[in-house]
Design an enzyme around this catalytic site. Sequence first.
Site, PDB file in Angstrom:
ATOM      1  N   THR A 231       4.222  10.543 -48.344  1.00 30.55           N
ATOM      2  CA  THR A 231       4.422  10.411 -49.794  1.00 30.55           C
ATOM      3  C   THR A 231       3.561  11.419 -50.517  1.00 30.55           C
ATOM      4  O   THR A 231       2.522  11.861 -49.986  1.00 30.55           O
ATOM      5  CB  THR A 231       3.952   9.024 -50.300  1.00 30.55           C
ATOM      6  OG1 THR A 231       2.551   8.890 -50.025  1.00 30.55           O
ATOM      7  CG2 THR A 231       4.743   7.902 -49.695  1.00 30.55           C
ATOM      8  N   ASP A 232       3.954  11.742 -51.729  1.00 31.03           N
ATOM      9  CA  ASP A 232       2.998  12.410 -52.607  1.00 31.03           C
ATOM     10  C   ASP A 232       1.894  11.384 -52.869  1.00 31.03           C
ATOM     11  O   ASP A 232       2.061  10.191 -52.590  1.00 31.03           O
ATOM     12  CB  ASP A 232       3.677  12.869 -53.907  1.00 31.03           C
ATOM     13  CG  ASP A 232       2.827  13.908 -54.641  1.00 31.03           C
ATOM     14  OD1 ASP A 232       1.627  14.049 -54.302  1.00 31.03           O
ATOM     15  OD2 ASP A 232       3.349  14.575 -55.554  1.00 31.03           O
TER      16      ASP A 232
END
Length: 759
Positions: A231-232
């Site tokens: 994920t970011d």
Amino acid sequence: MEPKELKKLISQMTLDEKAGLCSGADFWSTKGIERLGIPSVTVSDGPHGLRKQKDAADHLGINESIKAVCFPAGCAVAASFSREMARLLGETLGEECQAEDVSVILGPAMNIKRSPLCGRNFEYYSEDPLVSSEMATAYINGVQSKYVGTSPKHFMANNQEYHRMTSSSIMDERTMREIYLASFESMVKKSKPWTIMNSYNRLNGTYMCENQEMLTDVLRNQWGFDGYVMTDWGAMNERVAALKAGCELEMPSSAGVTDAEIVSAVKSGELDEKVLDEAVFRILNITYRYLENRDGKAVLNLYSGHDIARKIEEESIVLLKNEENILPLSKKMKVAFMGKYASNPRYQGGGSSHINSFRVESAVEASDENEQIIYAQGYDDALDEINEQMQKEAIEAAKNAEVAVVFAGLPDSFESEGYDRKHLRMPKCQNRLIEEIAAVQPNVVVVLHNGAPIEMPWIDQVKGVLEVYLGGQAVGRATWNVLYGEVNPSGRLPETFPLRLQDTPCYLYYGGENDESEYREGVFVGYRYYTSKSIEVLFPFGYGLSYTTFTYSNLKFDKTSMKSSEKLKVTVDVTNTGERTGKEVVQLYVSAKESNVIRPVRELRAFEKVELCPQETKQVVFELDVRAFAYWDVRIHDWYAETGEYEIQLGKDASHMIVYGNIHLEAEGNIPKVYTLNSTLGEIMADSKGRAVFGKIMGSIMGGNTEETQMKSDSQGEGMMNQEMFTAMMEGMPLRQMLSFIPGIQKETILELIDALNG
Ligand code: BGC
């Protein structure tokens, strides 16, 4: 580690241990499992330098990171149009990562520049998916050649900073495939990135971390991605749903909260443990790829890094205007350098990519050996107010020089990760300074330091403009070298500079409302829009001048007609007709002469950068496959190129084509069509089988301009409907209307013919 061994290792893990591996240990590292001898590894930003934090960690570039080299940002690297430079950057970063024990560098950032307003455009490459994908591919191949992973980001449709963590990008299938996915597609296929970073935003309502269609169907199954998705930072929404969708690693740490969610989902039967095992396999497979290829000898060589940063920037600088050949300057001239950025350049953007540069070389510093330089600051970019005293000093300096070079652009506060721009203007104090200088000095050159397009209200008052973008810590030296002709500029704009914000394709709806951002301009992004609508721009996509000139001749194809399974070889001779060695970016666009779908007037399908000595000619060769002619067809959910004529155009930029040639394409395989009573006569007659089946009865209405179908528009009998008008009107008529036009025809008869046609 061999897959078999890895699986064995995973079989020895407890459920808690496996779940734990799916989120970070802290801000920058993955978890290890001591009892099984699995180490934790570090990841770091990226993309244009190493932002390795040793102490306080953050993802906004607030706290200090180690001293490192700040290379040119993505906006500049893309302007080089040089795969060689992008690869060099990648290799250098790969070595730095090995030296600093970083397993994955978080980049490249490769979202499409949908609007010049996006605050993060300085990190991104282009408005065009081919340029974006090609630059990213070269960068990734460079990094990964050193056995360090990359994390191309932010996958996908993260084209605005406004509400980037919640906003939903709403777009149709074709726009997604041709523009936003296309930016990632060939990169994934050609460079096999070790990881991918999913973006914060939603896509058509679904958070990217949970978007199974994107993370699994498209990325893994269609494109063959075999790394892991992370994920970011903080982009996790629902952990279990995300794991099922194909998001393996959550970053940074979730303090154990989401690990526990995974454990209870497995226990309750909501999540198949095999999904978790697979995720752990994918993460560790990459971790060991790094660990087993550690380069103990790698060192962080800051000084050679600085030279490389300069070299890349020299290829990235774009010469936008050079009236009366004001550039290059002669060392004998008395030159005034003015503007804060001459001594204190703006060379990188704000946010997670912010590098703690070990040194910054300004143009004033680079020109130390040249006694003829005078410097005046001219403005203070911290405040957007005119500093009368500074301005006065600069005007005086300009009056006493033969040439004034104004270093201007955008201050940090005008563009950054985290928020979007509101307008395309430079600060008032800078615009005013340029105008005041131009009023007293006829020879003015402006050097621009900015990460995205700006308006240039003074463009007609100056003779030269150099776009140096956010050029990294050696920008001053690189600029000096171009100004004085040590280097011949060869950068090209990877984006359009519009005349006004109002002209931009998504002007009316950028940012969206109620957390939904509709991509209503569809595939008409950047030059695809401006060229299709013939909208005048300040500088077109692909534009850039040189200190020499080039001509193109001998455009040749290896065939005049190609089948969709064949390849077309295009060759062209490029000659340097000037007096200096220089580099030309040869741009190949394809334009469909006719199409049944709505298409941009032309699209960039290939480019090459070539270096030529004076009077030298080189043959540039391109090989195009059917994809260069194709669009995404929503009926078959696939790429499709129609049978027909296409023009191959070689252009100086997206608006100026120089040599052209036609090629006929023969599609193998038609789009299957199912006809109904609502199919039109035009559709039927365009299909050879349709003509055969319906020909006879159709002829009686389409072919005959009978008495009943003659119309009079006035009493004199003028304006009789002619055959052409009649055929045009019938073209859109559905089959069911034959019932009203052909006396005595039965519905059954028409249905039988439709069956015969569909059969
Ligand atoms: C950015 C990413 C970055 C991450 C870690 C996020 O806010 O969007 O590009 O890699 O932080 O710093």
